[in-house]
Design an enzyme around this catalytic site. Structure first.
Site, PDB file in Angstrom:
ATOM      1  N   SER A   1       0.835  -1.209   0.000  1.00  0.00           N
ATOM      2  CA  SER A   1       0.000   0.000   0.000  1.00  0.00           C
ATOM      3  C   SER A   1       0.871   1.260   0.000  1.00  0.00           C
ATOM      4  CB  SER A   1      -0.960   0.002   1.190  1.00  0.00           C
ATOM      5  OG  SER A   1      -0.267   0.159   2.397  1.00  0.00           O
ATOM      6  N   ASN A   2       1.996   1.218   0.699  1.00  0.00           N
ATOM      7  CA  ASN A   2       2.896   2.380   0.668  1.00  0.00           C
ATOM      8  C   ASN A   2       3.507   2.554  -0.709  1.00  0.00           C
ATOM      9  OD1 ASN A   2       3.357   3.816   3.345  1.00  0.00           O
ATOM     10  ND2 ASN A   2       3.311   1.668   3.958  1.00  0.00           N
TER      11      ASN A   2
ATOM     12  N   LEU B   1      11.535  -6.623   4.362  1.00  0.00           N
ATOM     13  CA  LEU B   1      11.881  -7.190   5.667  1.00  0.00           C
ATOM     14  C   LEU B   1      13.298  -7.744   5.791  1.00  0.00           C
ATOM     15  CD1 LEU B   1       8.437  -8.875   6.391  1.00  0.00           C
ATOM     16  CD2 LEU B   1       9.189  -6.532   6.789  1.00  0.00           C
TER      17      LEU B   1
ATOM     18  N   ASN C   1      14.084   4.136   4.655  1.00  0.00           N
ATOM     19  CA  ASN C   1      13.167   3.106   5.152  1.00  0.00           C
ATOM     20  C   ASN C   1      12.056   3.755   5.962  1.00  0.00           C
ATOM     21  OD1 ASN C   1      12.165   0.486   5.851  1.00  0.00           O
ATOM     22  ND2 ASN C   1      13.172   0.664   7.844  1.00  0.00           N
TER      23      ASN C   1
ATOM     24  N   HIS D   1       9.441   2.856   9.148  1.00  0.00           N
ATOM     25  CA  HIS D   1       9.191   1.889  10.219  1.00  0.00           C
ATOM     26  C   HIS D   1       7.906   2.305  10.943  1.00  0.00           C
ATOM     27  CE1 HIS D   1      10.215  -1.261  13.018  1.00  0.00           C
ATOM     28  NE2 HIS D   1       9.844  -0.446  13.986  1.00  0.00           N
TER      29      HIS D   1
ATOM     30  N   ASP E   1      16.777  -0.980  11.266  1.00  0.00           N
ATOM     31  CA  ASP E   1      16.017   0.165  11.795  1.00  0.00           C
ATOM     32  C   ASP E   1      16.899   1.144  12.575  1.00  0.00           C
ATOM     33  OD1 ASP E   1      13.702  -1.072  10.812  1.00  0.00           O
ATOM     34  OD2 ASP E   1      13.453  -2.218  12.655  1.00  0.00           O
TER      35      ASP E   1
HETATM   36  C1  GAR Z   1       4.362  -0.668   6.699  1.00  0.00           C
HETATM   37  O1  GAR Z   1       3.566  -0.391   7.814  1.00  0.00           O
HETATM   38  C2  GAR Z   1       5.810  -0.438   7.021  1.00  0.00           C
HETATM   39  O2  GAR Z   1       6.013   0.598   7.942  1.00  0.00           O
HETATM   40  C3  GAR Z   1       6.220  -1.750   7.609  1.00  0.00           C
HETATM   41  O3  GAR Z   1       5.586  -2.699   6.798  1.00  0.00           O
HETATM   42  C4  GAR Z   1       4.328  -2.162   6.382  1.00  0.00           C
HETATM   43  C5  GAR Z   1       4.153  -2.421   4.905  1.00  0.00           C
HETATM   44  O4  GAR Z   1       2.835  -2.128   4.517  1.00  0.00           O
HETATM   45  N1  GAR Z   1       7.630  -1.903   7.615  1.00  0.00           N
HETATM   46  C6  GAR Z   1       8.282  -2.476   8.616  1.00  0.00           C
HETATM   47  O5  GAR Z   1       7.727  -2.983   9.553  1.00  0.00           O
HETATM   48  C7  GAR Z   1       9.811  -2.475   8.474  1.00  0.00           C
HETATM   49  N2  GAR Z   1      10.434  -2.808   9.714  1.00  0.00           N
HETATM   50  P1  GAR Z   1       2.424  -2.038   2.996  1.00  0.00           P
HETATM   51  O6  GAR Z   1       2.931  -3.309   2.318  1.00  0.00           O
HETATM   52  O7  GAR Z   1       0.930  -1.959   2.991  1.00  0.00           O
HETATM   53  O8  GAR Z   1       3.068  -0.832   2.424  1.00  0.00           O
END
Ligand code: GAR
Length: 292
Positions: free
Chosen positions: A116-117, A188, A205, A207, A248
């Site tokens: 989604s990001n 990840l 990144n 977080h 992180d």
């Molecule tokens: C996001 O919330 C991001 O911050 C997190 O994974 C999610 C991905 O969501 N990242 C971490 O936890 C990294 N340590 P998305 O696939 O819907 O963008």
């Protein structure tokens, strides 16, 4: 009209108000300084018009640009106005216009999940010729982000763990694609040293918590929100940071908080965090690139 201006600047309501305040205060301050300078120089009705105009114009044209940066700093809007200043300097011919035209930023988004990001970033820069999302790098066949890449017609690269950690084949691939910056959006795996060396301070990144809390190996997505709720914290948020060789860990460039209420669960917190991520990540990327 105000709405369209806000859209054009791509800022939220609070930021928009602070930007307008910056303009207003700068205008008043510049007029005041200009008057003070002419009175300090002893200008009166006998001073030739040429000198009066020259001094006033110098303050208005050059002083204004400096004052606006100082005032914007006070209002917490320095990045916005620094980008604004660069545009003006380009128009005035002080910065070479062709540099950006011939060399757009070419982003690779690394994502392992839903994406989604990644999609918000792609959408945000869709009509921006100087910042282009050129590649989606993913380590999971079938991940949602691959469908998003397909829908937006963006090239994908599916990577394999050993090759990612032990060889530099993917670094070469990125370089061959002319990738200038890397955006991690729910990726990840730890980023290997070879990639960090090839892209120093050019990997960002996001977080889903307020680092340095609730970060590190194994802390991603759901697990982060479960830990935050279990710890009884009253607030969480997002952190956007440069990537270094630790999980992180690199320099934080942006954080924003959200309140946790007694009825929040890991799922509702995840929703709040996603809203923050979608709102801020694309803008922070734009400002980060603009500040280079
Ligand atoms: C996001 O919330 C991001 O911050 C997190 O994974 C999610 C991905 O969501 N990242 C971490 O936890 C990294 N340590 P998305 O696939 O819907 O963008």
């Amino acid at each position: 009209m105000l709405n369209s201006l806000q859209k054009k600047w791509k800022v939220n309501g609070a930021q928009f108000v602070l930007i307008l305040c910056t303009f207003a205060v700068t205008g008043t301050l510049t007029a005041f300084i200009s008057r003070s300078i002419t009175s300090w120089l002893g200008f009166d009705e006998f001073t030739p018009l040429f000198w009066k105009v020259l001094v006033r114009l110098s303050v208005l044209v050059f002083g204004y640009q400096v004052i606006i940066l100082i005032v914007s700093f006070i209002f917490g809007q320095f990045r916005f106005f620094w980008n604004y200043e660069k545009k003006i300097l380009k128009r005035m011919g002080f910065i070479n216009k062709t540099k950006e035209v011939v060399k757009p930023y070419r982003l690779a988004i690394f994502a392992s999940g839903k994406g989604s990001n990644a999609e918000k970033i792609i959408q945000y820069f869709d009509k921006e010729p100087l910042i282009q999302v050129k590649l989606i790098v993913c380590n999971k066949a079938g991940a949602g982000v691959l469908d998003i890449a397909k829908a937006w017609n963006i090239e994908t690269l599916l990577i394999e763990k050993n090759a990612f950690i032990e060889s530099n084949q993917y670094v070469k691939h990125l370089e061959n694609e002319g990738i200038t910056h890397i955006i991690l959006a729910g990726f990840l795996w730890k980023i290997p040293q070879t990639l960090i060396k090839a892209y120093p301070n050019k990997i960002l990144n996001i977080h889903p918590a307020l680092l340095p809390n609730f970060g590190g190996k194994g802390m991603y997505g759901e697990k982060v929100h479960q830990s935050v709720i279990a710890a009884g914290d009253k607030e969480s948020g997002i952190t956007i940071h440069l990537v270094d060789e630790h999980y992180d860990h690199g320099k934080t460039i942006f954080q924003v908080k959200t309140e946790i209420t007694s009825v929040d669960t890991p799922d509702t917190l995840a929703e709040k965090i996603h809203i923050l991520e979608h709102e801020h990540y694309p803008k922070v990327i734009e400002e980060w690139l603009g500040a280079e």
